[in-house]
Motif scaffolding. Structure first.
Motif, mmCIF file in Angstrom:
data_model
loop_
_atom_site.group_PDB
_atom_site.id
_atom_site.type_symbol
_atom_site.label_atom_id
_atom_site.label_comp_id
_atom_site.label_asym_id
_atom_site.label_seq_id
_atom_site.Cartn_x
_atom_site.Cartn_y
_atom_site.Cartn_z
ATOM 1 N N ASP A 155 26.318 -16.313 -43.972
ATOM 2 C CA ASP A 155 26.217 -14.713 -43.480
ATOM 3 C C ASP A 155 24.674 -14.845 -43.544
ATOM 4 O OD1 ASP A 155 28.291 -13.784 -41.826
ATOM 5 O OD2 ASP A 155 29.507 -12.646 -43.810
ATOM 6 N N VAL A 156 24.522 -15.267 -45.086
ATOM 7 C CA VAL A 156 23.185 -14.935 -45.815
ATOM 8 C C VAL A 156 22.377 -15.467 -45.696
ATOM 9 C CG1 VAL A 156 21.980 -14.876 -48.485
ATOM 10 C CG2 VAL A 156 24.159 -14.020 -47.825
ATOM 11 N N ALA A 157 21.712 -16.958 -44.747
ATOM 12 C CA ALA A 157 20.895 -17.418 -44.190
ATOM 13 C C ALA A 157 20.385 -16.638 -42.443
ATOM 14 C CB ALA A 157 21.390 -18.582 -43.625
ATOM 15 N N GLY A 158 20.911 -15.817 -42.077
ATOM 16 C CA GLY A 158 20.595 -15.474 -41.501
ATOM 17 C C GLY A 158 19.780 -13.988 -41.458
ATOM 18 N N GLN A 159 20.422 -13.525 -42.653
ATOM 19 C CA GLN A 159 19.926 -12.305 -42.905
ATOM 20 C C GLN A 159 18.677 -12.280 -43.799
ATOM 21 O OE1 GLN A 159 22.946 -10.714 -45.290
ATOM 22 N NE2 GLN A 159 24.328 -10.159 -43.899
ATOM 23 N N MET A 160 18.673 -13.699 -44.551
ATOM 24 C CA MET A 160 17.207 -13.416 -44.816
ATOM 25 C C MET A 160 16.231 -14.475 -43.876
ATOM 26 S SD MET A 160 17.443 -13.618 -48.004
ATOM 27 C CE MET A 160 18.597 -14.229 -49.490
ATOM 28 N N LEU A 161 16.425 -14.762 -42.946
ATOM 29 C CA LEU A 161 15.413 -15.840 -41.673
ATOM 30 C C LEU A 161 15.175 -14.356 -41.680
ATOM 31 C CD1 LEU A 161 17.205 -18.762 -41.207
ATOM 32 C CD2 LEU A 161 15.533 -18.738 -42.122
ATOM 33 N N ALA A 162 15.899 -13.939 -40.621
ATOM 34 C CA ALA A 162 15.392 -12.581 -40.230
ATOM 35 C C ALA A 162 14.482 -11.530 -40.479
ATOM 36 C CB ALA A 162 17.051 -11.320 -39.690
ATOM 37 N N ASN A 163 15.575 -11.131 -42.039
ATOM 38 C CA ASN A 163 14.172 -10.415 -42.806
ATOM 39 C C ASN A 163 12.715 -11.449 -42.841
ATOM 40 O OD1 ASN A 163 13.461 -8.009 -44.537
ATOM 41 N ND2 ASN A 163 14.035 -9.836 -45.896
ATOM 42 N N LEU A 164 12.894 -11.820 -42.998
ATOM 43 C CA LEU A 164 11.435 -12.840 -42.672
ATOM 44 C C LEU A 164 10.728 -12.389 -41.681
ATOM 45 C CD1 LEU A 164 11.710 -15.757 -44.756
ATOM 46 C CD2 LEU A 164 10.762 -13.809 -45.402
ATOM 47 N N ALA A 165 11.611 -12.805 -40.738
ATOM 48 C CA ALA A 165 10.619 -12.912 -39.222
ATOM 49 C C ALA A 165 10.548 -11.470 -38.886
ATOM 50 C CB ALA A 165 12.069 -13.148 -37.823
ATOM 51 N N HIS A 166 11.360 -10.277 -39.639
ATOM 52 C CA HIS A 166 10.565 -8.527 -39.268
ATOM 53 C C HIS A 166 9.286 -8.900 -40.334
ATOM 54 C CE1 HIS A 166 10.913 -4.657 -39.103
ATOM 55 N NE2 HIS A 166 10.860 -4.599 -40.204
ATOM 56 N N GLN A 167 9.254 -8.762 -40.983
ATOM 57 C CA GLN A 167 8.130 -8.793 -42.195
ATOM 58 C C GLN A 167 7.108 -9.119 -41.568
ATOM 59 O OE1 GLN A 167 9.155 -10.572 -45.824
ATOM 60 N NE2 GLN A 167 11.167 -8.556 -46.460
ATOM 61 N N GLN A 168 7.131 -11.432 -40.830
ATOM 62 C CA GLN A 168 6.335 -11.318 -40.080
ATOM 63 C C GLN A 168 5.806 -11.825 -38.786
ATOM 64 O OE1 GLN A 168 6.651 -15.735 -41.677
ATOM 65 N NE2 GLN A 168 7.018 -15.235 -43.504
ATOM 66 N N LYS A 170 7.759 -12.221 -36.325
ATOM 67 C CA LYS A 170 7.922 -13.374 -35.886
ATOM 68 C C LYS A 170 8.876 -13.511 -35.112
ATOM 69 C CE LYS A 170 4.164 -15.915 -37.278
ATOM 70 N NZ LYS A 170 3.945 -16.345 -38.426
ATOM 71 N N PRO A 171 9.475 -14.585 -33.447
ATOM 72 C CA PRO A 171 10.550 -14.140 -33.088
ATOM 73 C C PRO A 171 12.015 -15.168 -33.710
ATOM 74 C CG PRO A 171 8.984 -15.312 -32.024
ATOM 75 C CD PRO A 171 7.784 -15.029 -33.494
ATOM 76 N N PHE A 172 13.308 -14.488 -33.821
ATOM 77 C CA PHE A 172 14.187 -14.652 -34.687
ATOM 78 C C PHE A 172 15.255 -14.143 -33.476
ATOM 79 C CE2 PHE A 172 18.199 -13.744 -36.599
ATOM 80 C CZ PHE A 172 18.693 -14.376 -37.552
ATOM 81 N N VAL A 173 15.671 -15.883 -33.732
ATOM 82 C CA VAL A 173 17.150 -15.497 -32.631
ATOM 83 C C VAL A 173 18.511 -15.984 -33.432
ATOM 84 C CG1 VAL A 173 17.970 -16.733 -30.843
ATOM 85 C CG2 VAL A 173 15.091 -17.020 -30.923
ATOM 86 N N LEU A 174 19.509 -15.349 -33.269
ATOM 87 C CA LEU A 174 20.630 -15.212 -33.903
ATOM 88 C C LEU A 174 21.759 -16.179 -32.895
ATOM 89 C CD1 LEU A 174 22.368 -15.366 -36.658
ATOM 90 C CD2 LEU A 174 23.344 -13.330 -35.024
ATOM 91 N N LEU A 175 22.650 -17.904 -33.475
ATOM 92 C CA LEU A 175 23.789 -17.636 -31.866
ATOM 93 C C LEU A 175 24.590 -17.909 -33.117
ATOM 94 C CD1 LEU A 175 24.572 -20.078 -30.845
ATOM 95 C CD2 LEU A 175 24.110 -21.346 -32.605
ATOM 96 N N ASP A 176 25.164 -16.593 -32.098
ATOM 97 C CA ASP A 176 26.463 -16.024 -32.753
ATOM 98 C C ASP A 176 27.441 -17.279 -32.292
ATOM 99 O OD1 ASP A 176 28.390 -14.349 -33.376
ATOM 100 O OD2 ASP A 176 28.714 -13.836 -31.098
ATOM 101 N N VAL A 177 28.540 -17.549 -33.395
ATOM 102 C CA VAL A 177 29.593 -18.960 -33.061
ATOM 103 C C VAL A 177 30.734 -18.132 -33.473
ATOM 104 C CG1 VAL A 177 30.181 -20.713 -33.961
ATOM 105 C CG2 VAL A 177 27.526 -20.267 -34.429
ATOM 106 N N PRO A 178 31.391 -18.158 -32.635
ATOM 107 C CA PRO A 178 32.811 -17.490 -33.090
ATOM 108 C C PRO A 178 33.515 -17.921 -34.240
ATOM 109 C CG PRO A 178 32.502 -17.689 -30.095
ATOM 110 C CD PRO A 178 31.706 -18.399 -31.160
ATOM 111 N N ALA A 179 34.655 -17.711 -34.872
ATOM 112 C CA ALA A 179 35.732 -18.581 -35.134
ATOM 113 C C ALA A 179 37.234 -18.989 -35.032
ATOM 114 C CB ALA A 179 36.795 -17.428 -36.222
ATOM 115 N N SER A 180 36.152 -19.635 -33.447
ATOM 116 C CA SER A 180 37.309 -20.657 -32.698
ATOM 117 C C SER A 180 37.165 -21.915 -32.189
ATOM 118 C CB SER A 180 38.493 -19.797 -31.892
ATOM 119 O OG SER A 180 37.456 -19.267 -30.598
ATOM 120 N N ASN A 181 37.227 -22.785 -31.827
ATOM 121 C CA ASN A 181 36.696 -23.674 -30.843
ATOM 122 C C ASN A 181 37.174 -23.576 -29.635
ATOM 123 O OD1 ASN A 181 38.882 -25.056 -31.787
ATOM 124 N ND2 ASN A 181 38.103 -27.004 -32.202
ATOM 125 N N THR A 182 38.454 -22.693 -28.729
ATOM 126 C CA THR A 182 38.236 -22.366 -27.553
ATOM 127 C C THR A 182 37.486 -23.086 -26.520
ATOM 128 O OG1 THR A 182 38.478 -20.191 -27.182
ATOM 129 C CG2 THR A 182 40.348 -20.872 -28.762
#
Length: 407
Positions: A155-168, A170-182
């Motif tokens: 979780d922290v990786a996305g939060q850190m990158l989103a925070n930097l994108a907001h500060q700068q 710049k575009p930030f895109v999150l890939l939402d990955v479910p907890a299954s591979n159905t």
């Protein structure tokens, strides 16, 4: 980066010394000619094994593109986002987490962590990310034109990158990955990946080229096959490779795949391993016990590995994060294939995936026991520790958790 460390090493120690070293490294990284000199020095004095030379070349090439040339967009990304997509878009992927680990080997982590604390990052967060943010604040990292992250595992990786994108701004895109591979989960991620590709191309003003993406996936498939062949060679007794040297594979698997360097690296590693097996000349001569290593390692010089490998004769036969878990990528359905890779990660989703993978590798590599390094602040790994420990011990596998910090 090891060549950079060698050239910067003569500076004085302590916080002042780290600040001076950081300033020197910043200057070196931003000079194209300097990077050429660093590579020459690394080849002569630091790097000896052929695959290590290729790895050194790879990271110096990333440095050249991200710091010195500035011709292509630089996209900061979490390690769990599929690198093939970024290579296929023709941008420069930059992994703050990986460079955080490399910088730790250069002796810069105490400065990075201290800067992060001064900036306001909580002390109970993973130090990999805290160090990365501190080094960014200190001016060690290159510019970013966009930020992308996957939501699974960290979780922290996305939060850190989103925070930097907001500060700068710049575009930030999150890939939402479910907890299954159905099939439904794979389709959901595939649609997102296609949308992310289109959005990044529009934001960064690059042309989407489906053939270029397929070529990146083709290169990934080649590296995958070579990595699997290397893994098969490591089943041998005695174990051909010194396991502590292989605990950096997570960085290569998540950054090189999709690049020609990935094929070159694993081709050289396979040939090197094959030679050791055929000549019966293992890197670690004394081997009394075989271990399976789970999670990451300390990235600073530590007495742990000389104690385990040389004094106790325990060889790390294989590592959890060196595993290839995904099938060959179907280049006729690129986004669907990458979605299968992302959702199929055995460390993501139900903990049973991780347990079964561990039990299978313990049997395959005839491990006498398991060591789990509990890196401070990593919730995804430590959160499942009790279940993993109990299941392995119930199966008769000795299990030793070691608390520590990788940074």
């Amino acid at each position: 980066m090891s060549g950079l460390a060698h050239l910067a090493a003569p500076l004085v120690r302590g916080e002042k010394g780290q600040t001076l070293r950081l300033a020197l490294l910043r200057r070196m990284l931003r000079g194209r000619f300097t990077l050429v000199l660093v590579r020459a020095g690394a080849m002569r004095r630091v790097v000896t094994r052929p695959h290590d030379r290729i790895a050194s070349d790879f990271f110096l090439e990333i440095g050249r593109r991200a710091y010195a040339e500035k011709k292509l967009p630089v996209v900061w990304t979490s390690i769990f986002f599929p690198a093939e997509l970024l290579w296929g878009l023709g941008v420069v992927p930059f992994h703050p987490e990986l460079v955080s680990a490399i910088a730790t080997g250069l002796g810069l982590s105490s400065l990075g962590v201290a800067r992060a604390t001064e900036t306001g990052y909580a002390v109970d967060l993973c130090t990999v990310h805290r160090n990365a943010m501190g080094l960014h604040t200190a001016g060690f990292y290159p510019r970013a034109d966009a930020f992308v992250s996957a939501s699974n595992l960290c979780d922290v990786a996305g939060q850190m990158l989103a925070n930097l994108a907001h500060q700068q701004r710049k575009p930030f895109v999150l890939l939402d990955v479910p907890a299954s591979n159905t099939p439904e989960a794979v389709d959901y991620v595939a649609r997102q990946l296609e949308g992310i590709a289109r959005e990044l191309c529009a934001r960064l003003q690059v042309t989407f080229d489906l053939d270029r993406l397929r070529e990146a996936m083709h290169l990934s498939n080649q590296a995958r096959e070579l990595a699997l062949q290397t893994t098969e060679l490591r089943v041998a007794r005695p174990s051909p490779l010194r396991g502590s040297n292989m605990l950096n594979q997570i960085g290569f698997i998540f950054s090189m795949f999709g690049s020609p360097y990935g094929v070159r690296y694993y081709h050289a590693l396979r040939a090197y391993t094959q030679h050791l097996v055929h000549q019966q000349t293992p890197e670690q001569p004394i081997q009394r016990f075989r271990l399976y290593w789970m999670h990451v390692r300390p990235y600073y010089p530590a007495d742990l590995f000389p104690l385990l490998e040389d004094e106790r004769g325990a060889v790390i036969a294989f590592e959890e994060l060196s595993a290839i878990w995904w099938p060959p990528l179907d280049t006729t359905r690129p986004f669907h294939a990458l979605a299968e890779k992302v959702t199929g990660n055995f460390c993501s989703g139900p903990v049973e995936r991780r347990v079964q993978r561990a039990l299978g590798n313990v049997a395959r590599f005839q491990a006498d026991g398991v060591i789990h390094f509990n890196h401070w602040g990593c919730r995804q790994s430590q959160g499942s520790l009790r279940v993993v420990r109990d299941q392995l011990r119930r199966a008769g596998v000795p299990f030793l958790p070691i608390d520590g910090d990788g940074i």
